[in-house]
Design a protein around this motif. Structure first.
Motif, PDB file in Angstrom:
ATOM      1  N   THR A  42       0.886  -1.248  -0.178  1.00  0.00           N
ATOM      2  CA  THR A  42       0.086   0.077  -0.058  1.00  0.00           C
ATOM      3  C   THR A  42       0.956   1.181   0.092  1.00  0.00           C
ATOM      4  OG1 THR A  42      -0.133   0.321   2.517  1.00  0.00           O
ATOM      5  CG2 THR A  42      -1.931  -1.269   1.462  1.00  0.00           C
ATOM      6  N   SER A  43       0.158   2.491  -0.194  1.00  0.00           N
ATOM      7  CA  SER A  43       0.793   3.629  -0.054  1.00  0.00           C
ATOM      8  C   SER A  43       1.488   3.647   1.619  1.00  0.00           C
ATOM      9  CB  SER A  43      -0.071   4.873  -0.181  1.00  0.00           C
ATOM     10  OG  SER A  43      -1.278   4.716   0.499  1.00  0.00           O
ATOM     11  N   PHE A  44       2.341   4.739   1.519  1.00  0.00           N
ATOM     12  CA  PHE A  44       2.855   5.066   3.028  1.00  0.00           C
ATOM     13  C   PHE A  44       2.317   6.046   3.490  1.00  0.00           C
ATOM     14  CE2 PHE A  44       5.891   6.882   5.864  1.00  0.00           C
ATOM     15  CZ  PHE A  44       6.801   5.740   6.401  1.00  0.00           C
ATOM     16  N   HIS A  50       1.615  -1.035   4.448  1.00  0.00           N
ATOM     17  CA  HIS A  50       1.127  -2.740   4.715  1.00  0.00           C
ATOM     18  C   HIS A  50       1.467  -3.221   3.413  1.00  0.00           C
ATOM     19  CE1 HIS A  50      -1.392  -1.658   8.327  1.00  0.00           C
ATOM     20  NE2 HIS A  50      -1.425  -0.491   7.743  1.00  0.00           N
ATOM     21  N   GLU A  51       1.774  -4.569   3.444  1.00  0.00           N
ATOM     22  CA  GLU A  51       1.629  -5.701   2.206  1.00  0.00           C
ATOM     23  C   GLU A  51       0.506  -6.295   1.929  1.00  0.00           C
ATOM     24  OE1 GLU A  51       4.950  -8.274   2.629  1.00  0.00           O
ATOM     25  OE2 GLU A  51       6.575  -6.500   2.981  1.00  0.00           O
ATOM     26  N   TYR A  52       0.089  -6.798   1.149  1.00  0.00           N
ATOM     27  CA  TYR A  52      -1.083  -7.781   0.883  1.00  0.00           C
ATOM     28  C   TYR A  52      -0.943  -8.610  -0.242  1.00  0.00           C
ATOM     29  CZ  TYR A  52      -1.683  -4.338  -3.172  1.00  0.00           C
ATOM     30  OH  TYR A  52      -1.602  -3.710  -4.104  1.00  0.00           O
ATOM     31  N   ALA A  53      -1.770  -9.745  -0.204  1.00  0.00           N
ATOM     32  CA  ALA A  53      -1.559 -10.796  -1.451  1.00  0.00           C
ATOM     33  C   ALA A  53      -3.139 -11.630  -1.221  1.00  0.00           C
ATOM     34  CB  ALA A  53      -0.498 -11.817  -1.022  1.00  0.00           C
ATOM     35  N   GLY A  54      -3.286 -12.207  -2.595  1.00  0.00           N
ATOM     36  CA  GLY A  54      -4.516 -12.906  -2.410  1.00  0.00           C
ATOM     37  C   GLY A  54      -4.807 -13.511  -3.889  1.00  0.00           C
ATOM     38  N   VAL A  55      -6.041 -14.138  -4.053  1.00  0.00           N
ATOM     39  CA  VAL A  55      -6.271 -14.650  -5.215  1.00  0.00           C
ATOM     40  C   VAL A  55      -7.675 -14.159  -5.863  1.00  0.00           C
ATOM     41  CG1 VAL A  55      -6.886 -16.754  -6.647  1.00  0.00           C
ATOM     42  CG2 VAL A  55      -4.990 -16.815  -5.084  1.00  0.00           C
ATOM     43  N   THR A  56      -8.026 -13.753  -6.947  1.00  0.00           N
ATOM     44  CA  THR A  56      -9.121 -13.101  -7.032  1.00  0.00           C
ATOM     45  C   THR A  56     -10.184 -14.254  -7.212  1.00  0.00           C
ATOM     46  OG1 THR A  56      -8.938 -13.772  -9.781  1.00  0.00           O
ATOM     47  CG2 THR A  56      -8.157 -11.511  -8.950  1.00  0.00           C
ATOM     48  N   ALA A  57     -11.554 -13.667  -7.392  1.00  0.00           N
ATOM     49  CA  ALA A  57     -12.591 -14.772  -7.531  1.00  0.00           C
ATOM     50  C   ALA A  57     -12.506 -15.270  -8.873  1.00  0.00           C
ATOM     51  CB  ALA A  57     -14.045 -14.000  -7.378  1.00  0.00           C
ATOM     52  N   PRO A  58     -13.266 -16.457  -9.119  1.00  0.00           N
ATOM     53  CA  PRO A  58     -13.116 -16.979 -10.659  1.00  0.00           C
ATOM     54  C   PRO A  58     -13.821 -16.144 -11.492  1.00  0.00           C
ATOM     55  CG  PRO A  58     -14.001 -18.526  -9.040  1.00  0.00           C
ATOM     56  CD  PRO A  58     -13.690 -17.224  -8.214  1.00  0.00           C
ATOM     57  N   TYR A  69     -12.212  -8.875  -5.978  1.00  0.00           N
ATOM     58  CA  TYR A  69     -11.337  -9.438  -5.357  1.00  0.00           C
ATOM     59  C   TYR A  69     -11.299  -8.967  -3.736  1.00  0.00           C
ATOM     60  CZ  TYR A  69      -9.085  -4.948  -5.987  1.00  0.00           C
ATOM     61  OH  TYR A  69      -8.927  -3.396  -6.258  1.00  0.00           O
ATOM     62  N   GLN A  70     -10.625  -9.629  -2.598  1.00  0.00           N
ATOM     63  CA  GLN A  70     -10.741  -9.258  -1.498  1.00  0.00           C
ATOM     64  C   GLN A  70      -9.563  -9.993  -0.648  1.00  0.00           C
ATOM     65  OE1 GLN A  70     -14.547  -9.930   0.151  1.00  0.00           O
ATOM     66  NE2 GLN A  70     -14.250 -12.079   0.307  1.00  0.00           N
ATOM     67  N   THR A  71      -8.955  -8.967   0.200  1.00  0.00           N
ATOM     68  CA  THR A  71      -7.725  -9.503   1.083  1.00  0.00           C
ATOM     69  C   THR A  71      -7.661  -8.605   2.208  1.00  0.00           C
ATOM     70  OG1 THR A  71      -5.555 -10.774   1.125  1.00  0.00           O
ATOM     71  CG2 THR A  71      -5.796  -8.544  -0.090  1.00  0.00           C
ATOM     72  N   GLU A  72      -6.941  -9.314   3.265  1.00  0.00           N
ATOM     73  CA  GLU A  72      -6.571  -8.373   4.401  1.00  0.00           C
ATOM     74  C   GLU A  72      -5.035  -8.011   4.166  1.00  0.00           C
ATOM     75  OE1 GLU A  72      -7.136  -8.446   9.344  1.00  0.00           O
ATOM     76  OE2 GLU A  72      -7.490 -10.393   8.279  1.00  0.00           O
ATOM     77  N   THR A  73      -4.595  -6.853   4.820  1.00  0.00           N
ATOM     78  CA  THR A  73      -3.253  -6.481   4.622  1.00  0.00           C
ATOM     79  C   THR A  73      -2.377  -7.016   5.722  1.00  0.00           C
ATOM     80  OG1 THR A  73      -3.651  -4.613   6.029  1.00  0.00           O
ATOM     81  CG2 THR A  73      -3.988  -4.275   3.591  1.00  0.00           C
ATOM     82  N   THR A  74      -1.222  -6.911   5.851  1.00  0.00           N
ATOM     83  CA  THR A  74      -0.392  -7.367   6.929  1.00  0.00           C
ATOM     84  C   THR A  74      -0.814  -6.552   8.251  1.00  0.00           C
ATOM     85  OG1 THR A  74       1.290  -6.027   6.092  1.00  0.00           O
ATOM     86  CG2 THR A  74       1.487  -8.213   5.617  1.00  0.00           C
ATOM     87  N   PHE A  75      -0.357  -7.019   9.212  1.00  0.00           N
ATOM     88  CA  PHE A  75      -0.537  -6.383  10.732  1.00  0.00           C
ATOM     89  C   PHE A  75       0.692  -5.500  10.912  1.00  0.00           C
ATOM     90  CE2 PHE A  75      -0.124  -6.247  15.378  1.00  0.00           C
ATOM     91  CZ  PHE A  75      -1.349  -5.514  15.591  1.00  0.00           C
ATOM     92  N   ASN A  76       0.526  -4.210  10.790  1.00  0.00           N
ATOM     93  CA  ASN A  76       1.598  -3.166  10.784  1.00  0.00           C
ATOM     94  C   ASN A  76       1.175  -1.842  11.884  1.00  0.00           C
ATOM     95  OD1 ASN A  76       2.863  -4.772   9.050  1.00  0.00           O
ATOM     96  ND2 ASN A  76       3.223  -3.083   7.479  1.00  0.00           N
TER      97      ASN A  76
END
Length: 127
Positions: A42-44, A50-58, A69-76
């Motif tokens: 993400t932006s600073f 925060h970092e994020y990663a995921g897989v899109t919906a089909p 798509y949806q995901t949760e970021t890292t805990f920072n």
């Protein structure tokens, strides 16, 4: 209107005592489906990112489409944010396959309430 969908449900009992289900769609209206991996930073803002990663919906293969798509970021900095949206249209790759651009803003969270911008492009399609 009914659209035939096929797939499977995966049921798990995790070691932490949580029970979960995941739905894997394998075809939509008789067409095979695919997904894309995505990740980024993400932006600073407010002294951190925060970092994020995921897989899109089909989505169905071989037709014009977008992915949710949806995901949760890292805990920072003591908190996380959620990311949720819809990709842009498919962009063909020279060697075959395609990718999608995505962008948006996280949910608001943190001791000093704020959101972060994010943007990127998915990886190539995978089944």
């Amino acid at each position: 209107m009914e659209i035939p969908i096929s797939g499977l449900v995966y049921c798990s009992d995790d070691s932490d005592g949580h029970h979960s289900h995941k739905l894997y769609i394998t075809s939509w209206d008789g067409r095979p489906v695919h997904v894309h991996a995505f990740s980024g930073v993400t932006s600073f803002d407010v002294g951190h990112s925060h970092e994020y990663a995921g897989v899109t919906a089909p989505a169905p293969s071989g037709v014009p489409h977008v992915h949710e798509y949806q995901t949760e970021t890292t805990f920072n900095d003591g908190h996380t944010h959620f990311i949720r949206g819809r990709t842009g249209d498919a962009i063909p790759l020279p060697g075959g396959g395609h990718y999608h651009f995505f962008e948006g803003y996280t949910t608001v969270n943190g001791r000093q309430p704020h959101a972060h911008a994010y943007q990127g492009r998915t990886g190539n399609e995978s089944m």
